[in-house]
Design a protein around this motif. Structure first.
Motif, PDB file in Angstrom:
ATOM      1  N   PRO A  25       1.314   4.747 -12.777  1.00  0.00           N
ATOM      2  CA  PRO A  25       1.466   3.717 -11.740  1.00  0.00           C
ATOM      3  C   PRO A  25       1.728   4.301 -10.346  1.00  0.00           C
ATOM      4  O   PRO A  25       1.195   3.801  -9.358  1.00  0.00           O
ATOM      5  N   ARG A  26       2.511   5.353 -10.268  1.00  0.00           N
ATOM      6  CA  ARG A  26       2.820   5.943  -8.959  1.00  0.00           C
ATOM      7  C   ARG A  26       1.556   6.479  -8.294  1.00  0.00           C
ATOM      8  O   ARG A  26       1.354   6.315  -7.092  1.00  0.00           O
ATOM      9  N   GLN A  27       0.688   7.102  -9.078  1.00  0.00           N
ATOM     10  CA  GLN A  27      -0.557   7.636  -8.532  1.00  0.00           C
ATOM     11  C   GLN A  27      -1.469   6.497  -8.067  1.00  0.00           C
ATOM     12  O   GLN A  27      -2.105   6.606  -7.010  1.00  0.00           O
ATOM     13  N   ALA A  28      -1.534   5.420  -8.818  1.00  0.00           N
ATOM     14  CA  ALA A  28      -2.372   4.281  -8.429  1.00  0.00           C
ATOM     15  C   ALA A  28      -1.846   3.637  -7.150  1.00  0.00           C
ATOM     16  O   ALA A  28      -2.620   3.278  -6.258  1.00  0.00           O
ATOM     17  N   GLU A  29      -0.532   3.508  -7.040  1.00  0.00           N
ATOM     18  CA  GLU A  29       0.052   2.906  -5.845  1.00  0.00           C
ATOM     19  C   GLU A  29      -0.177   3.797  -4.618  1.00  0.00           C
ATOM     20  O   GLU A  29      -0.537   3.311  -3.544  1.00  0.00           O
ATOM     21  N   THR A  30       0.025   5.087  -4.793  1.00  0.00           N
ATOM     22  CA  THR A  30      -0.188   6.021  -3.689  1.00  0.00           C
ATOM     23  C   THR A  30      -1.652   6.030  -3.266  1.00  0.00           C
ATOM     24  O   THR A  30      -1.969   6.033  -2.069  1.00  0.00           O
ATOM     25  N   GLY A  31      -2.542   6.041  -4.230  1.00  0.00           N
ATOM     26  CA  GLY A  31      -3.972   6.005  -3.918  1.00  0.00           C
ATOM     27  C   GLY A  31      -4.355   4.727  -3.196  1.00  0.00           C
ATOM     28  O   GLY A  31      -5.171   4.752  -2.261  1.00  0.00           O
ATOM     29  N   GLY A  32      -3.781   3.604  -3.610  1.00  0.00           N
ATOM     30  CA  GLY A  32      -4.073   2.331  -2.951  1.00  0.00           C
ATOM     31  C   GLY A  32      -3.607   2.309  -1.510  1.00  0.00           C
ATOM     32  O   GLY A  32      -4.349   1.894  -0.603  1.00  0.00           O
ATOM     33  N   VAL A  33      -2.392   2.780  -1.268  1.00  0.00           N
ATOM     34  CA  VAL A  33      -1.869   2.824   0.106  1.00  0.00           C
ATOM     35  C   VAL A  33      -2.705   3.784   0.951  1.00  0.00           C
ATOM     36  O   VAL A  33      -3.021   3.496   2.111  1.00  0.00           O
TER      37      VAL A  33
END
Length: 152
Positions: free
Chosen positions: A57-65
């Motif tokens: 989840p952290r990687q997906a959130e960082t990628g989205g931002v």
């Protein structure tokens, strides 16, 4: 001491932009399209990172931002191109140059990403052609190398 700005007689006033050529409008539209696509992808990744069940989840959130922030470059460039701002051509060209390796990587995939790679490559190349066209550079007030303004 006055904070009032004084104009000098030698300083030329900025010329009013002439009519915007269709090529410039098309380049702005393609740049805006890329910006919107980046923002949409970023929002999707962010939502899936927060609400979905990604592997990390952290990687997906960082990628989205990151994608949302990267979307600002082509969107600002598109706005500048529509307003015929000279500075906007540089960020627009940089965006297209950055899109070409991404398109190449999408074309190397053995999946449904191949059509996305083709579309991205076509948009990037078309945008580059439009941005370096003489009508576009003239509309933006960009002179080629060796054209120095007359100085008194």
């Amino acid at each position: 001491m006055s904070t009032e700005r004084k104009s000098t007689p030698e300083a030329p006033e900025p010329a009013a932009p002439g009519p915007r050529p269709g090529r410039l409008t098309a380049a702005a539209a393609l740049s805006a399209l890329e910006g919107v696509a980046l923002a949409a992808g970023g929002v999707y990744m962010l939502v899936m990172g927060l609400a979905g069940s990604p592997d990390d989840p952290r990687q997906a959130e960082t990628g989205g931002v990151t994608l949302i922030v990267l979307a600002l470059l082509p969107l600002l460039a598109a706005r500048g191109l529509l307003k015929q701002r000279r500075w906007s051509r540089g960020p627009a060209i940089i965006t297209q140059i950055m899109a070409l390796p991404v398109a190449w990587q999408l074309l190397q995939a053995d999946s449904a990403a191949i059509p996305a790679g083709i579309a991205l490559a076509v948009v990037a190349i078309a945008s580059l052609v439009l941005l370096v066209h003489p009508a576009t550079t003239e509309a933006l007030g960009i002179r080629g190398p060796g054209h120095v303004q007359d100085q008194k």
